[in-house]
Motif scaffolding. Structure first.
Motif, short mmCIF file in Angstrom:
data_model
loop_
_atom_site.label_atom_id
_atom_site.label_comp_id
_atom_site.label_asym_id
_atom_site.label_seq_id
_atom_site.Cartn_x
_atom_site.Cartn_y
_atom_site.Cartn_z
N ARG A 1 17.98 -92.43 -84.47
CA ARG A 1 16.47 -91.80 -83.74
C ARG A 1 16.36 -90.50 -84.15
O ARG A 1 15.20 -89.96 -84.46
CB ARG A 1 16.41 -92.11 -82.22
N TYR A 2 17.25 -89.55 -83.67
CA TYR A 2 17.19 -88.08 -83.77
C TYR A 2 17.70 -87.45 -84.94
O TYR A 2 17.23 -86.34 -85.43
CB TYR A 2 17.80 -87.67 -82.37
N GLN B 1 25.22 -96.71 -78.32
CA GLN B 1 24.28 -95.68 -78.03
C GLN B 1 24.44 -94.40 -78.94
O GLN B 1 23.18 -94.01 -79.48
CB GLN B 1 24.82 -95.17 -76.50
N LEU C 1 20.67 -90.18 -73.47
CA LEU C 1 20.10 -88.83 -73.59
C LEU C 1 20.51 -88.14 -71.75
O LEU C 1 20.68 -87.22 -71.70
CB LEU C 1 18.65 -88.72 -73.53
N GLY C 2 20.50 -89.21 -71.13
CA GLY C 2 21.02 -88.80 -69.71
C GLY C 2 22.51 -88.54 -69.61
O GLY C 2 22.80 -87.39 -68.93
N VAL D 1 18.83 -95.57 -75.49
CA VAL D 1 18.56 -94.20 -76.00
C VAL D 1 18.28 -93.19 -74.60
O VAL D 1 18.92 -92.06 -74.48
CB VAL D 1 17.67 -93.79 -76.96
N SER D 2 17.58 -93.79 -73.81
CA SER D 2 17.39 -93.09 -72.53
C SER D 2 18.48 -92.96 -71.58
O SER D 2 18.90 -91.76 -71.28
CB SER D 2 16.29 -93.83 -71.57
N ARG D 3 19.57 -93.89 -71.67
CA ARG D 3 20.75 -93.81 -71.09
C ARG D 3 21.69 -92.66 -71.71
O ARG D 3 22.30 -92.08 -71.12
CB ARG D 3 21.58 -95.12 -70.99
N ARG E 1 22.71 -84.95 -70.95
CA ARG E 1 22.31 -83.89 -70.34
C ARG E 1 23.23 -83.73 -69.23
O ARG E 1 23.36 -82.46 -68.65
CB ARG E 1 20.94 -84.55 -69.51
N LYS F 1 15.00 -98.57 -76.50
CA LYS F 1 14.45 -97.66 -75.68
C LYS F 1 15.28 -97.15 -74.55
O LYS F 1 15.49 -95.95 -74.10
CB LYS F 1 13.10 -97.93 -74.83
N SER F 2 15.93 -98.41 -73.94
CA SER F 2 16.58 -98.10 -72.82
C SER F 2 18.08 -97.41 -73.00
O SER F 2 18.43 -96.65 -72.30
CB SER F 2 16.99 -99.52 -71.90
N GLU G 1 11.37 -96.09 -83.11
CA GLU G 1 12.22 -96.96 -82.25
C GLU G 1 12.25 -98.23 -83.01
O GLU G 1 13.31 -98.84 -82.76
CB GLU G 1 11.47 -96.95 -81.00
#
Length: 186
Positions: free
Chosen positions: A143-144, A136, A172-173, A168-170, A176, A165-166, A150
């Motif tokens: 990415r950032y 991750q 970022l979660g 990176v989403s996890r 947060r 996608k999945s 992607e």
């Protein structure tokens, strides 16, 4: 009145050469523009000024395109044009300084613009990124921080775009929900 015999031949050769030059320059520019724009941003500190600086340097490069013998060293040539152009701009800048009786007090910085708080947030963010699992973390950095798409990230890591996608989403979660980032932001 006589007309030259070779006018059409000489005129026909010039546009073909120009078209080839334009095509090679255009492909170079499309391929290297993001990297060169990052260099320009580091020289100016302002995205708008960086775009103007890069445009000027690329215009200078296009004018000299035929004279550049080693096209493997084009990045160096353009970077040198960037630095030289920026130096010329810096030397030509107009400095408006006026003597006054009393020194003006600077406006206090809002809390969000405090450099110490910004640095603390950056440090906390980097520590939070370092706590992510290796896969991750690699995807978030590509990415950032490296600003890859992607698809480019997926290609670099040898995974599918959906995996990027999945993951990176996890990631970022997790960022947060990171407790240390919550303390710095509040």
């Amino acid at each position: 009145m006589t007309t030259p015999v070779c006018t059409s031949a000489s005129n026909a050769a010039a546009p073909a050469t120009q078209t080839l030059l334009y095509a090679s320059f255009s492909s170079y520019m499309r391929a290297r523009q993001p990297v060169l724009l990052r260099t320009a941003r580091s020289l100016t500190g302002n995205p708008s000024d960086a775009e103007d600086l890069l445009q000027t340097a690329l215009a200078k490069t296009y004018v000299a395109w035929e004279r550049i013998e080693d096209h493997r060293a084009l990045d160096g040539y353009v970077r040198r044009a960037l630095v030289n152009t920026r130096t010329s701009q810096w030397r030509k800048r107009k400095v408006d300084e006026f003597a006054c009786d009393e020194l003006p007090e600077p406006d206090p910085l809002p809390a969000a613009d405090d450099p110490a708080e910004q640095q603390a947030l950056r440090d906390a963010m980097w520590r939070a990124v370092m706590r992510l699992p290796a896969r991750q973390r690699a995807m978030v950095v590509l990415r950032y921080y490296e600003d890859l798409s992607e698809a480019q990230t997926a290609e670099v890591l040898g995974v599918s775009v959906g995996t990027v996608k999945s993951a990176v989403s996890r990631a970022l979660g997790k960022l947060r929900e990171d407790a240390e980032l919550g303390l710095v932001r509040s």
